[in-house]
Design an enzyme around this catalytic site. Structure first.
Site, PDB file in Angstrom:
ATOM      1  N   ASN A 215     -25.588 -29.409 -20.993  1.00 23.26           N
ATOM      2  CA  ASN A 215     -26.466 -30.292 -20.248  1.00 23.26           C
ATOM      3  C   ASN A 215     -26.852 -31.505 -21.085  1.00 23.26           C
ATOM      4  OD1 ASN A 215     -29.645 -29.853 -18.431  1.00 23.26           O
ATOM      5  ND2 ASN A 215     -28.336 -31.600 -18.618  1.00 23.26           N
ATOM      6  N   THR A 216     -27.595 -31.256 -22.172  1.00 23.64           N
ATOM      7  CA  THR A 216     -28.142 -32.354 -22.969  1.00 23.64           C
ATOM      8  C   THR A 216     -27.060 -33.272 -23.518  1.00 23.64           C
ATOM      9  OG1 THR A 216     -29.957 -30.889 -23.600  1.00 23.64           O
ATOM     10  CG2 THR A 216     -29.710 -32.917 -24.861  1.00 23.64           C
TER      11      THR A 216
ATOM     12  N   LYS B  42     -27.692 -17.246 -13.745  1.00 25.31           N
ATOM     13  CA  LYS B  42     -27.616 -17.321 -15.204  1.00 25.31           C
ATOM     14  C   LYS B  42     -28.949 -16.852 -15.777  1.00 25.31           C
ATOM     15  CE  LYS B  42     -27.543 -20.242 -19.199  1.00 25.31           C
ATOM     16  NZ  LYS B  42     -27.925 -21.562 -19.731  1.00 25.31           N
TER      17      LYS B  42
ATOM     18  N   GLY C 260     -29.970 -27.789 -26.853  1.00 27.39           N
ATOM     19  CA  GLY C 260     -30.343 -29.191 -26.984  1.00 27.39           C
ATOM     20  C   GLY C 260     -30.226 -29.766 -28.371  1.00 27.39           C
TER      21      GLY C 260
ATOM     22  N   ALA D 203     -24.894 -23.804 -25.005  1.00 28.63           N
ATOM     23  CA  ALA D 203     -25.911 -24.424 -25.858  1.00 28.63           C
ATOM     24  C   ALA D 203     -25.330 -24.927 -27.180  1.00 28.63           C
ATOM     25  CB  ALA D 203     -27.074 -23.480 -26.149  1.00 28.63           C
ATOM     26  N   GLY D 204     -25.803 -26.100 -27.578  1.00 22.99           N
ATOM     27  CA  GLY D 204     -25.489 -26.657 -28.889  1.00 22.99           C
ATOM     28  C   GLY D 204     -24.409 -27.708 -28.917  1.00 22.99           C
TER      29      GLY D 204
END
Length: 263
Positions: A214-215, A105, A166, A192-193
């Site tokens: 992830n976050t 990635k 994040g 993301a987001g």
């Protein structure tokens, strides 16, 4: 065979039952990391090579002890890289550590405050990696022109951001992502987001091939429970997309119509 197994996510010629991809950062320890990833049902797990030990630091705890390459497809990423040279070097290190593994990635960041992608450096790194026979999944902004360029350069998946890494703000520009999907011949995954399960479901209902997060899991009060919630949201959103939602209408429409009934 379940309906989900009849609808695999295909990346670089390999099929996956899960359309949820997860990261490994921000957990309190390796045990929680392993438990959350297992609860997510994910089969592709992304690893920040510059921040995580996957064998380059002998004697230190190794992530691969809880996230085994025998069970998961490890997706090395270039998080923390701010130029093409560092990103390419990181991918080559990952290939060496993972015995020739070539699926990576790519993310090349523009600044530390927004972690927004530096597109010029991303394109430069992408070109070099594809020439070196890497299979590149690429993090980018939600610009349809850039997304098409990356596909044409040979990326195996294009991953536009939903919002800043994040941030948990969800998908802020669904219109651009729809345009990207309309033109794409490779999988488009939101990266993301995502902040909560409904964000993941929205991405899948739009027709995205998958979501990487992830976050949203690691920063939850109960990461393991959140991982389970995200698994269900991804599956529900995909089924909703395949089923086809009802048309939007300006006025009410009775669930039990009166036509044909006895007066």
């Amino acid at each position: 065979m379940s309906e989900q197994n009849k609808d695999p996510l295909v990346i670089a010629g390999k099929s996956y039952n899960s359309r949820l991809l997860v990261g490994t950062g921000k957990y309190k320890d390796l045990e929680e990391t392993g438990l959350a990833i297992a609860a997510s049902g994910a089969e592709i797990v992304t690893v920040a090579v510059r921040r995580t030990n996957i064998g380059q630091n002998p004697g230190e705890p190794n992530l691969l002890d809880v996230v085994s390459p025998d069970r998961y497809t490890i997706l090395p990423n270039t998080a923390g890289c701010y130029n093409a040279a560092d990103a390419v070097r990181t991918c080559k290190l990952a290939r060496e550590l993972l015995d020739g593994h070539d699926l990576v990635k790519l993310e090349v960041l523009g600044d530390q405050k927004t972690l927004y992608p530096n597109i010029v450096e991303t394109l430069k790194a992408c070109e070099e990696l594809v020439k070196d026979n890497f299979k590149v999944m690429v993090y980018t902004n939600d610009d349809p022109i850039v997304a098409k360029q990356l596909e044409e350069m040979g990326c195996v998946a294009v991953m536009p951001l939903g919002s800043l890494i994040g941030s948990g703000l969800g998908i802020l520009n669904p219109h651009n992502i729809r345009i990207i999907m309309e033109e794409a011949k490779v999988p488009i995954l939101v990266d993301a987001g995502v902040g909560t399960a409904s964000d993941a479901a929205v991405a899948m209902e739009m027709g995205c091939e998958g979501v990487l997060m992830n976050t949203a899991i690691a920063a939850a009060n109960n990461p393991i429970l959140m991982a389970s919630a995200m698994k269900k949201a991804i599956e529900a959103g995909r089924e909703c997309f395949l089923a086809g939602r009802m048309p939007r209408k300006k006025y009410a429409s009775a669930s039990s119509p009166l036509e044909g009934t006895i007066g």
